[in-house]
Scaffold this active site. Structure first.
Site, PDB file in Angstrom:
ATOM      1  N   GLY A  67       0.789  -1.226   0.000  1.00 19.53           N
ATOM      2  CA  GLY A  67       0.000   0.000   0.000  1.00 19.53           C
ATOM      3  C   GLY A  67       0.821   1.277   0.000  1.00 19.53           C
ATOM      4  CD  GLN A  68       5.975   0.467   1.259  1.00 17.02           C
ATOM      5  OE1 GLN A  68       6.028  -0.395   0.400  1.00 17.02           O
ATOM      6  NE2 GLN A  68       6.934   0.662   2.122  1.00 17.02           N
ATOM      7  CD  GLN A  69       1.455   8.265  -2.723  1.00 17.51           C
ATOM      8  OE1 GLN A  69       1.039   8.431  -1.586  1.00 17.51           O
ATOM      9  NE2 GLN A  69       0.690   8.423  -3.784  1.00 17.51           N
TER      10      GLN A  69
END
Ligand code: G3D
Ligand code: MG
Length: 194
Positions: A67-69
């Site tokens: 879910g990191q950018q």
């Protein structure tokens, strides 16, 4: 939870995409879905995948996409083959819920995922001040953005496993209904016959 992880199964297989901001609890959930231990996570780089035999004749392949950018741009690559979406939020982090809502809206606008059923996991219910399912429903504007599909907001705790069994049962029901409404896929015809 009465659910078993399986590597080799004759059951029909459907793809469930698990998305949400980093730190929402996706990897912890994935692990908890397949076995009842707490485990230590580290930020997911890329994706994790596992298969769960639901005992209702088909196997859920759960895709936990980081879910990191920088990974969020890759989310849409996974949307094309999704039969269901598990969207995970950290119910205790009110500040990031707004960010999560924006990402959620973007996902729902994607043509590939049109009418695909959604279960929102309102995770971390064990933490003080966690928003309940009604409040998460309101803040994510579920009624507005999910009016074209089956949806449900399930309160849960990935650490204790509370709410996970219910989430998978409902997801299974929705995915079957979705398959019926599509009516074209062989896999869903086979599932329907079960
Ligand atoms: P992600 O895969 O969505 O990025 P992780 O999230 O599964 O890596 O979880 C992020 C952190 O939240 C982890 O803490 C994990 O233990 C914690 N967490 C996940 N679900 C719950 C929950 O239901 N309740 C509580 N209290 N914590 C949860 P650490 O400290 O290991 O980084
Ligand atoms: Mg992760």
């Amino acid at each position: 939870m009465g659910l078993q992880s399986t590597k080799h199964s004759k059951a029909k297989q459907v793809n469930i995409l698990m998305l949400g901001l980093d730190f929402a609890g996706k990897s912890t959930l994935l692990y908890k879905f397949k076995c009842d231990d707490v485990f230590l996570t580290s930020p997911t780089i890329g994706f994790n995948v596992d298969m769960i035999e639901t005992g209702t004749g088909f196997t859920l392949t759960l895709w936990d996409v980081g879910g990191q950018q920088k990974m969020r741009q890759a989310w849409c690559n996974f949307l094309e083959n999704a039969d269901g979406l598990l969207y995970v939020v950290d119910s205790s982090d009110k500040r990031r819920l707004e960010e999560s809502k924006k990402e959620f809206e973007l996902i729902l606008k994607n043509e590939f995922i049109k009418s695909v059923p959604v279960i929102v996991l309102a995770n971390k219910q064990d933490l003080p001040g966690a928003l309940n399912a009604e409040e998460v429903t309101r803040r994510l504007k579920m009624k507005k953005y999910c009016s074209d599909r089956n949806w449900y907001v399930q309160p849960c705790c990935a650490v204790t496993g509370e709410g996970l069994s219910e989430a998978l049962q409902r997801l299974t029901t929705f995915v079957k209904q979705y398959g019926r409404s599509k009516g074209t896929s062989t896999i869903f015809k086979e599932i329907e016959a079960l």
